[in-house]
Write a protein that holds these residues in place. Sequence first.
Motif, PDB file in Angstrom:
ATOM      1  N   UNK A   1      -5.315   6.065   1.712  1.00 43.96           N
ATOM      2  CA  UNK A   1      -5.050   5.520   3.037  1.00 43.96           C
ATOM      3  C   UNK A   1      -3.747   6.117   3.547  1.00 43.96           C
ATOM      4  N   UNK A   2      -3.706   6.544   4.785  1.00 45.55           N
ATOM      5  CA  UNK A   2      -2.480   7.134   5.304  1.00 45.55           C
ATOM      6  C   UNK A   2      -1.384   6.106   5.587  1.00 45.55           C
ATOM      7  N   UNK A   3      -1.738   4.852   5.527  1.00 42.40           N
ATOM      8  CA  UNK A   3      -0.776   3.792   5.853  1.00 42.40           C
ATOM      9  C   UNK A   3      -0.006   3.395   4.605  1.00 42.40           C
ATOM     10  N   UNK A   4       1.303   3.388   4.702  1.00 43.54           N
ATOM     11  CA  UNK A   4       2.184   2.944   3.633  1.00 43.54           C
ATOM     12  C   UNK A   4       3.008   1.796   4.209  1.00 43.54           C
TER      13      UNK A   4
ATOM     14  N   UNK B   1       0.877  -1.175   0.000  1.00 45.65           N
ATOM     15  CA  UNK B   1       0.000   0.000   0.000  1.00 45.65           C
ATOM     16  C   UNK B   1       0.907   1.215   0.000  1.00 45.65           C
ATOM     17  N   UNK B   2       0.701   2.106  -0.996  1.00 48.06           N
ATOM     18  CA  UNK B   2       1.573   3.274  -1.097  1.00 48.06           C
ATOM     19  C   UNK B   2       0.862   4.579  -0.752  1.00 48.06           C
ATOM     20  N   UNK B   3      -0.328   4.491  -0.192  1.00 54.64           N
ATOM     21  CA  UNK B   3      -1.087   5.683   0.180  1.00 54.64           C
ATOM     22  C   UNK B   3      -2.260   5.952  -0.740  1.00 54.64           C
ATOM     23  N   UNK B   4      -2.161   5.536  -2.015  1.00 56.03           N
ATOM     24  CA  UNK B   4      -3.264   5.773  -2.950  1.00 56.03           C
ATOM     25  C   UNK B   4      -3.712   4.520  -3.685  1.00 56.03           C
TER      26      UNK B   4
ATOM     27  N   UNK C   1     -14.317   0.996   2.236  1.00 59.23           N
ATOM     28  CA  UNK C   1     -14.242   2.416   2.583  1.00 59.23           C
ATOM     29  C   UNK C   1     -12.949   2.614   3.371  1.00 59.23           C
ATOM     30  N   UNK C   2     -11.841   2.671   2.670  1.00 59.61           N
ATOM     31  CA  UNK C   2     -10.518   2.629   3.291  1.00 59.61           C
ATOM     32  C   UNK C   2     -10.273   3.665   4.386  1.00 59.61           C
ATOM     33  N   UNK C   3     -10.717   4.924   4.226  1.00 61.98           N
ATOM     34  CA  UNK C   3     -10.440   5.898   5.289  1.00 61.98           C
ATOM     35  C   UNK C   3     -11.128   5.592   6.618  1.00 61.98           C
ATOM     36  N   UNK C   4     -12.208   4.813   6.603  1.00 59.06           N
ATOM     37  CA  UNK C   4     -12.892   4.541   7.869  1.00 59.06           C
ATOM     38  C   UNK C   4     -13.021   3.048   8.140  1.00 59.06           C
ATOM     39  N   UNK C   5     -11.944   2.310   7.896  1.00 54.99           N
ATOM     40  CA  UNK C   5     -11.989   0.869   8.092  1.00 54.99           C
ATOM     41  C   UNK C   5     -10.794   0.393   8.904  1.00 54.99           C
ATOM     42  N   UNK C   6     -11.082  -0.355   9.967  1.00 51.74           N
ATOM     43  CA  UNK C   6     -10.037  -1.100  10.670  1.00 51.74           C
ATOM     44  C   UNK C   6      -9.940  -2.440   9.967  1.00 51.74           C
ATOM     45  N   UNK C   7      -8.733  -2.806   9.585  1.00 57.36           N
ATOM     46  CA  UNK C   7      -8.571  -4.036   8.816  1.00 57.36           C
ATOM     47  C   UNK C   7      -7.145  -4.543   8.947  1.00 57.36           C
TER      48      UNK C   7
END
Length: 175
Positions: free
Chosen positions: A114-117, A92-95, A133-139
């Motif tokens: 996603x802020x996670x890289x 995951x590179x942020x986009x 819904x990546x911005x509001x998902x715990x996964x």
Amino acid sequence: MKRPHLLREIVEIVAITVLFFFLIRLLTQSYHVNDASMQPGLSADSYVMINKQAYLFRPPQRGDVIVFHLPTNTNIDYIRRIIGLPGDTVQIDGTQIKVNNTVLREPYVSASATPIVNTWKVPPDQYFVLGDNRPSSEDSRYWGPIPKTYIVGKAIFVYWPTDKLKIIDTPNLAP
């Protein structure tokens, strides 16, 4: 003389009903979607039917929407989409999401940012899951891949609310 015959028929009907109920519960289960992590495909307060025997004869596939026990608390169940299979490398590179160095086409994603890289190597018998819904998902970005034994079943259709009634399909996400 007709009473014993009527009583026997009532007992048979009750026995068949109970057997049918337990058979349905063995094969399927209802799940309440209680957050926005799978929007737009599954909205909060939707109810879905899951097939608990879906992976009895075949392994989970990339793109399947599954219900599973949360790795950090197995008393809680979540619903998410499988992105990475055993042996895959998920980046995951942020986009965007890459699986084995190939960008996934994800038509079901509402917001891909996603802020996670990070990069994860999915271990044997485990699966990498993400919410649509990546911005509001715990996964899996937060707690890593999930073991196959934690999978409860595959989501097969939305039955409530009735205006959202639909079959949940598995898109081809082959990298």
